[in-house]
Write a protein that holds these residues in place. Structure first.
Motif, mmCIF file in Angstrom:
data_model
loop_
_atom_site.group_PDB
_atom_site.id
_atom_site.type_symbol
_atom_site.label_atom_id
_atom_site.label_comp_id
_atom_site.label_asym_id
_atom_site.label_seq_id
_atom_site.Cartn_x
_atom_site.Cartn_y
_atom_site.Cartn_z
ATOM 1 N N ALA A 41 0.814 -1.222 0.000
ATOM 2 C CA ALA A 41 0.000 0.000 0.000
ATOM 3 C C ALA A 41 0.847 1.272 0.000
ATOM 4 N N ILE A 42 1.996 1.236 0.665
ATOM 5 C CA ILE A 42 2.783 2.465 0.822
ATOM 6 C C ILE A 42 3.914 2.575 -0.194
ATOM 7 N N SER A 43 4.181 1.533 -0.954
ATOM 8 C CA SER A 43 5.352 1.528 -1.821
ATOM 9 C C SER A 43 5.046 2.083 -3.204
ATOM 10 N N ALA A 44 6.108 2.449 -3.909
ATOM 11 C CA ALA A 44 6.033 2.918 -5.296
ATOM 12 C C ALA A 44 7.320 2.507 -5.981
ATOM 13 N N ASP A 45 7.334 2.643 -7.312
ATOM 14 C CA ASP A 45 8.524 2.244 -8.071
ATOM 15 C C ASP A 45 9.746 3.040 -7.645
ATOM 16 N N LYS A 46 9.529 4.306 -7.357
ATOM 17 C CA LYS A 46 10.609 5.168 -6.892
ATOM 18 C C LYS A 46 10.397 5.457 -5.410
ATOM 19 N N LEU A 58 -3.915 5.020 4.294
ATOM 20 C CA LEU A 58 -3.575 3.804 3.544
ATOM 21 C C LEU A 58 -3.675 2.560 4.423
ATOM 22 N N ALA A 59 -3.263 2.682 5.671
ATOM 23 C CA ALA A 59 -3.331 1.542 6.593
ATOM 24 C C ALA A 59 -4.777 1.154 6.877
ATOM 25 N N LYS A 60 -5.625 2.120 7.121
ATOM 26 C CA LYS A 60 -7.041 1.836 7.378
ATOM 27 C C LYS A 60 -7.685 1.167 6.172
ATOM 28 N N ALA A 61 -7.358 1.658 4.973
ATOM 29 C CA ALA A 61 -7.914 1.074 3.757
ATOM 30 C C ALA A 61 -7.458 -0.367 3.579
ATOM 31 N N LEU A 70 -0.406 -0.922 13.361
ATOM 32 C CA LEU A 70 0.457 -0.094 12.520
ATOM 33 C C LEU A 70 1.827 0.192 13.128
ATOM 34 N N PRO A 71 1.918 0.624 14.387
ATOM 35 C CA PRO A 71 3.253 0.902 14.947
ATOM 36 C C PRO A 71 4.171 -0.324 14.907
ATOM 37 N N MET A 72 3.627 -1.491 15.216
ATOM 38 C CA MET A 72 4.427 -2.713 15.196
ATOM 39 C C MET A 72 4.883 -3.063 13.784
ATOM 40 N N LEU A 73 4.000 -2.910 12.804
ATOM 41 C CA LEU A 73 4.339 -3.230 11.424
ATOM 42 C C LEU A 73 5.384 -2.261 10.864
ATOM 43 N N ILE A 74 5.291 -1.013 11.270
ATOM 44 C CA ILE A 74 6.302 -0.029 10.859
ATOM 45 C C ILE A 74 7.672 -0.437 11.403
ATOM 46 N N ASP A 75 7.694 -0.898 12.644
ATOM 47 C CA ASP A 75 8.960 -1.369 13.234
ATOM 48 C C ASP A 75 9.510 -2.565 12.467
ATOM 49 N N VAL A 76 8.625 -3.482 12.069
ATOM 50 C CA VAL A 76 9.047 -4.658 11.309
ATOM 51 C C VAL A 76 9.675 -4.240 9.983
ATOM 52 N N LEU A 77 9.037 -3.322 9.275
ATOM 53 C CA LEU A 77 9.548 -2.865 7.982
ATOM 54 C C LEU A 77 10.847 -2.081 8.141
ATOM 55 N N LEU A 330 -6.517 4.367 -2.555
ATOM 56 C CA LEU A 330 -6.463 3.672 -1.274
ATOM 57 C C LEU A 330 -5.581 2.425 -1.325
ATOM 58 N N LYS A 331 -5.363 1.893 -2.522
ATOM 59 C CA LYS A 331 -4.454 0.758 -2.683
ATOM 60 C C LYS A 331 -3.028 1.210 -2.973
ATOM 61 N N GLY A 332 -2.818 2.523 -3.034
ATOM 62 C CA GLY A 332 -1.481 3.051 -3.265
ATOM 63 C C GLY A 332 -0.989 2.873 -4.687
#
Length: 425
Positions: A41-46, A58-61, A70-77, A330-332
């Motif tokens: 959801a948050i990524s792009a080619d660049k 984006l996370a809610k969608a 969300l905070p835990m997943l951000i830490d994982v990434l 919403l799908k980024g």
């Protein structure tokens, strides 16, 4: 199994786990899958920078709890060095759909998953190649993942209850396992086998539908049911021989059929189906071609439009952009923002501008459109108001399967059995 395929199954399993109240025993699967969904959801080619507000949207969608998950997943990434976190938001490195799945697989492995979790992925992969009896997979999974007899029984029970696989009860002692990806790969022989299992009239109807989809790519559920009849329609959809996608808005919900292998010429179907981005993109683009009036920005040159987006150009400004691409926002997949563009005649216009964030999704859509698998006639029954929701084929197959199992538990037995035996009952 390569990382992309493994990542696809992790997303598949996570979507199933979201439908149950307890993820005990599959916590690592759930965390890795959720991380992959967020990354997509948050990524792009660049590389892109995302504010905290946009991140939450984006996370809610993506059905991610912004307070707990969300905070835990951000830490994982961040630990995987896929993002950089700051007080105002995050910076995301260039990630495509395919690499997002590879990272999902890496995250899963880093969490030290248990034997049951690894076995559930192998089970799903086997059940997607052809229907398989539990006894036929017992030794392979038990030996590979060191499962006791009781642990194997638990795996099968949990996989059925959660939805990792579907189960067709052949007899009191025999269960046949399969899932909705049966017709993503090696489709020609499988379709022939299914035809052989049907009555002559059913064979004729299915052949007509299949040939129609090869030329027009898409027909409405309403028309398909009229051609096939509700009983054959449910039987075919429940095993995934045809895909049903649903687009909806505030006034109506419309389903349409496509061939599961429609995108296989251009991409790995398993990878594409993990997020359904290309199908959602085509739905919105075709809506712009068929339902949007000229005054609000009707798409008349779709090839030129997609080519410009793929080159990295922003298109617009037209009013329709602010409304017709909400699902993709919403799908980024795209970004919509206010901008100004000067025409060939030197006139400056301001308004909503559209930018493609995921180049490979646009490329896939353009290839399918150019080859006739999705034409201007494909989705003429899309709603006449803004599309605000897209429901992918696996969600709709699951609903049909659930309804069919309640009404007629053994409706798909012959079809699955002949697939397993390669054409012999």
């Amino acid at each position: 199994m390569d990382k992309k395929t493994k990542g696809s199954w992790l997303i598949h399993h996570t979507n199933k786990l979201q439908g149950v109240t307890n993820q005990n025993g599959y916590e690592n699967t759930f965390v890795a899958g959720k991380a992959g969904i967020l990354l997509s959801a948050i990524s792009a080619d660049k590389g892109v920078t995302i504010t905290n507000n946009r991140l939450e949207v984006l996370a809610k969608a993506a059905n991610i709890n912004t307070k707990l998950e969300l905070p835990m997943l951000i830490d994982v990434l961040e630990k995987q060095e896929l993002i950089d976190k700051s007080s105002s938001g995050i910076a995301v490195l260039g990630v495509t759909t395919g690499t997002a799945l590879q990272h999902t697989s890496d995250i899963f492995d880093s969490l030290n998953p248990n034997a049951n979790e690894n076995a559930s992925i192998a089970l799903a992969e086997s059940a997607s190649i052809s229907p398989i009896f539990t006894d036929d997979i017992r030794d392979e999974l038990s030996d590979t993942y060191k499962l006791s007899s009781e642990e194997f029984k638990q795996l099968i029970t949990e996989s059925e209850e959660i939805g990792f696989v579907d189960v067709e009860k052949i007899s009191d002692d025999s269960k046949l396992l399969f899932n909705g990806h049966l017709f993503r790969r090696d489709t020609t022989q499988k379709i022939k086998s299914v035809l052989d299992s049907l009555k002559p009239e059913e064979q004729r109807k299915l052949t007509e539908i299949t040939e129609l989809l090869r030329t027009t790519a898409c027909i409405t559920v309403e028309n398909a049911k009229a051609m096939m009849g509700a009983s054959l329609f449910d039987k075919i959809i429940s095993v995934g021989l045809l895909d049903v996608s649903v687009v909806s808005n505030s006034t109506e919900e419309v389903g349409f059929l496509t061939l599961p292998s429609a995108f296989a010429k251009y991409s790995d179907s398993m990878v594409d189906d993990a997020f359904d981005l290309a199908k959602a993109f085509l739905s919105s683009i075709t809506y712009g071609m068929t339902k949007s009036s000229y005054t609000r920005g009707q798409i008349t040159q779709v090839d030129a439009l997609l080519s410009a987006l793929i080159r990295g150009e922003s298109v617009g400004p037209v009013a329709a952009i602010a409304q017709d691409y909400k699902v993709l926002e919403l799908k980024g997949v795209v970004e919509v923002k206010q901008g100004t563009k000067t025409s060939f005649y030197g006139q400056a216009r301001s308004g909503p501008m559209l930018t493609l964030l995921k180049k490979e999704v646009g490329e896939l859509a353009l290839q399918v459109i150019r080859q006739g698998d999705a034409s201007e006639q494909s989705l003429t029954a899309l709603p006449s108001a803004t599309v605000t929701k897209f429901e992918g084929p696996e969600q709709t197959r699951e609903k049909v399967r659930r309804k069919q199992t309640t009404a007629n538990p053994k409706a798909t037995n012959d079809m699955l059995s002949i697939l397993r035996t390669g054409g012999k009952l």
